[in-house]
Design a protein around this motif. Structure first.
Motif, short mmCIF file in Angstrom:
data_model
loop_
_atom_site.label_atom_id
_atom_site.label_comp_id
_atom_site.label_asym_id
_atom_site.label_seq_id
_atom_site.Cartn_x
_atom_site.Cartn_y
_atom_site.Cartn_z
N PHE A 1 0.74 -1.23 -0.06
CA PHE A 1 -0.12 0.16 0.17
C PHE A 1 0.86 1.14 0.14
O PHE A 1 1.65 1.49 0.67
N ILE A 2 0.81 2.10 -0.87
CA ILE A 2 1.74 3.42 -1.04
C ILE A 2 0.61 4.56 -1.42
O ILE A 2 -0.38 4.50 -1.85
N GLU A 3 1.44 5.69 -1.40
CA GLU A 3 0.82 6.86 -2.03
C GLU A 3 1.68 7.30 -3.12
O GLU A 3 2.94 7.36 -3.04
N CYS A 4 1.15 7.52 -4.23
CA CYS A 4 1.80 7.94 -5.45
C CYS A 4 2.08 9.42 -5.59
O CYS A 4 1.18 10.35 -5.62
N LYS A 5 3.15 9.96 -4.94
CA LYS A 5 3.42 11.35 -4.90
C LYS A 5 5.12 11.44 -5.32
O LYS A 5 5.92 10.70 -4.89
N PRO A 6 5.15 12.38 -6.26
CA PRO A 6 3.99 13.32 -7.00
C PRO A 6 3.26 12.55 -7.80
O PRO A 6 3.68 11.43 -8.00
N SER A 7 2.21 13.27 -8.21
CA SER A 7 1.02 12.37 -9.09
C SER A 7 1.85 12.13 -10.72
O SER A 7 1.07 11.04 -11.18
N SER A 8 2.81 12.81 -10.85
CA SER A 8 3.68 12.12 -12.01
C SER A 8 4.13 10.73 -12.06
O SER A 8 4.70 10.33 -12.95
N SER A 9 4.42 10.35 -10.83
CA SER A 9 4.77 8.89 -10.59
C SER A 9 3.95 7.90 -10.68
O SER A 9 4.07 6.54 -10.79
N ILE A 10 2.47 8.30 -10.94
CA ILE A 10 1.58 7.34 -11.09
C ILE A 10 1.76 6.15 -12.25
O ILE A 10 1.59 4.90 -11.94
N PRO A 11 2.05 6.76 -13.58
CA PRO A 11 2.32 5.71 -14.37
C PRO A 11 3.35 4.71 -14.03
O PRO A 11 3.63 3.36 -14.40
N PHE A 12 4.62 5.34 -13.30
CA PHE A 12 5.75 4.15 -12.74
C PHE A 12 5.08 3.06 -12.09
O PHE A 12 5.17 1.89 -12.20
N TRP A 13 4.30 3.46 -11.04
CA TRP A 13 3.74 2.71 -10.22
C TRP A 13 2.60 1.59 -10.61
O TRP A 13 2.90 0.41 -10.29
N GLN A 14 1.91 2.27 -11.70
CA GLN A 14 1.15 1.27 -12.37
C GLN A 14 1.92 0.25 -13.07
O GLN A 14 1.59 -0.99 -13.21
N ARG A 15 3.10 0.66 -13.94
CA ARG A 15 3.83 -0.43 -14.27
C ARG A 15 4.41 -1.34 -13.25
O ARG A 15 4.81 -2.51 -13.60
N MET A 16 4.43 -1.01 -12.20
CA MET A 16 5.10 -2.14 -11.10
C MET A 16 3.96 -2.85 -10.63
O MET A 16 4.28 -3.55 -9.68
N GLY A 17 2.76 -2.87 -10.99
CA GLY A 17 1.75 -3.81 -10.65
C GLY A 17 0.70 -2.97 -9.62
O GLY A 17 0.10 -3.88 -9.14
N PHE A 18 0.68 -1.95 -9.36
CA PHE A 18 -0.29 -1.35 -8.47
C PHE A 18 -1.34 -0.88 -9.18
O PHE A 18 -1.52 -0.41 -10.27
N THR A 19 -2.47 -0.95 -8.40
CA THR A 19 -3.68 -0.53 -8.78
C THR A 19 -4.01 0.67 -8.16
O THR A 19 -3.95 0.91 -6.88
N LEU A 20 -4.26 1.99 -8.92
CA LEU A 20 -4.60 3.18 -8.24
C LEU A 20 -6.11 3.07 -7.58
O LEU A 20 -6.94 2.68 -8.17
N LEU A 21 -6.04 3.61 -6.25
CA LEU A 21 -7.07 3.91 -5.42
C LEU A 21 -7.89 5.27 -5.51
O LEU A 21 -8.98 5.53 -5.40
N GLY A 22 -7.03 6.31 -5.56
CA GLY A 22 -7.52 7.58 -5.03
C GLY A 22 -7.81 7.59 -3.59
O GLY A 22 -7.64 6.81 -3.10
N GLY A 23 -8.39 8.57 -3.23
CA GLY A 23 -8.64 8.97 -1.70
C GLY A 23 -9.44 10.21 -1.65
O GLY A 23 -9.57 11.06 -2.32
N THR A 24 -10.43 10.23 -0.46
CA THR A 24 -11.25 11.12 -0.15
C THR A 24 -10.38 12.41 0.41
O THR A 24 -10.90 13.55 0.29
N ASP A 25 -9.04 12.18 0.55
CA ASP A 25 -8.48 13.35 1.06
C ASP A 25 -7.55 13.99 -0.20
O ASP A 25 -6.73 14.94 0.07
N GLY A 26 -7.99 13.56 -1.46
CA GLY A 26 -7.45 13.99 -2.61
C GLY A 26 -5.88 13.28 -2.92
O GLY A 26 -5.12 13.90 -3.72
N LYS A 27 -5.48 12.25 -2.11
CA LYS A 27 -4.16 11.83 -2.17
C LYS A 27 -4.48 10.43 -3.28
O LYS A 27 -5.58 10.15 -3.24
#
Length: 298
Positions: free
Chosen positions: A125-151
């Motif tokens: 379980f991680i936080e994708c920060k900065p948001s530009s790192s999202i594609p990297f984490w998706q390539r690493m097999g992570f599924t994006l959840l988003g969050g109610t706190d904007g993270k």
């Protein structure tokens, strides 16, 4: 007459080129911390994107606790990347700007995944920060959840498999996870449905061939997810997850998230280990019995 051998005397041989030491991933040492601060400070002054110098106190604390992983460049023998949190909770992964795009970040992730598997963790379980790192984490097999706190939170399931006995009968097992509303509203759709391969032995023991895990962050508005367990079309359990532990008592435990904060909502993993028969709660009519197995993780 002497014959030419083509071999030069030792004194005439050219000195071999020294080999560059291999790059390594290891726990941080005091000198590493100084080097990391130097290049973080340098990149901060240059305005390099994705710099975590602002979290220096957290980085120092991870080093003191032996939780800071560093990637040491073989040529310079200096740390050029680091990771803390082990991907078990929101942490930090940063690579020196001169070494980005060379696969170092992926190697650190692979090391963390390997360590987590050795410790029998079930979810990352991680936080994708900065948001530009999202594609990297998706390539690493992570599924994006988003969050109610904007993270931007993300998770990755670590599978675990078990051998089924050869004399067992194939059995249909369905595990569904719902929001709390499923307790009073039948039409609620499941947040997750798993159908692990399973078999039933002659003594009635049901064994799963793989682990089933659910992350509570999928249900951010409910702290009480509901679990439904069906075997061969019969519902053996339909109630809140927290009551499942009472139902199977000695056979069930909860593995909580190791996050420092409860707001990360944690992970749930149920381990059915007892070989004793346990009476399930009656979700419909009649009394059902379920016999879990030490190798079965639910």
């Amino acid at each position: 007459m002497e014959q030419e051998t083509g071999i030069r005397p030792h004194s005439e041989r050219p000195n071999p080129m020294p080999r560059t030491p291999r790059s390594t991933i290891r726990r941080s040492r005091p000198r590493d911390l100084q080097c990391i601060h130097e290049w973080l400070d340098h990149e901060e002054r240059r305005g390099v994107h994705g710099n975590f110098l602002c979290n220096w106190s957290i980085i120092k604390s991870a080093h003191r606790n032996g939780e800071l992983l560093v990637y040491v460049d073989g040529r310079t023998q200096r740390p050029v990347a680091f990771q803390l949190g082990g991907l078990l909770q929101p942490g930090i992964l940063q690579v020196h700007s001169n070494f980005r795009g060379t696969g170092i970040g992926q190697k650190l992730v692979e090391r963390c995944v390997s360590d987590a598997i050795k410790r029998d963790e079930c979810l990352l379980f991680i936080e994708c920060k900065p948001s530009s790192s999202i594609p990297f984490w998706q390539r690493m097999g992570f599924t994006l959840l988003g969050g109610t706190d904007g993270k931007n939170y993300a998770y990755r399931v670590l599978p675990k498999y078990f051998d089924l006995p050869g004399d067992g009968t194939p059995t249909e097992v369905i595990v569904r996870f719902y929001s709390e509303e499923r307790k009073w509203e039948e039409a609620v759709a499941p947040l997750l449905e798993a159908r692990p391969p399973a078999s039933r032995s002659l003594d009635g023991t049901v064994r799963f061939a793989e682990r089933v895990s659910f992350h509570k962050a999928l249900c951010p508005k409910s702290n009480d997810p509901v679990v439904e367990l069906s075997v061969d079309g019969r519902t053996l359990y339909l109630d809140k997850a927290k009551f499942l532990f009472r139902t199977f008592r000695r056979g069930v435990t909860e593995q909580k998230n190791r996050s420092a904060s409860s707001r990360f909502l944690g992970k749930l993993s149920w381990f059915l280990r007892s070989q004793q028969v346990a009476k399930a709660r009656k979700p419909t009519h009649g009394t059902y019995r379920y016999l879990p197995h030490p190798a079965t993780e639910f």
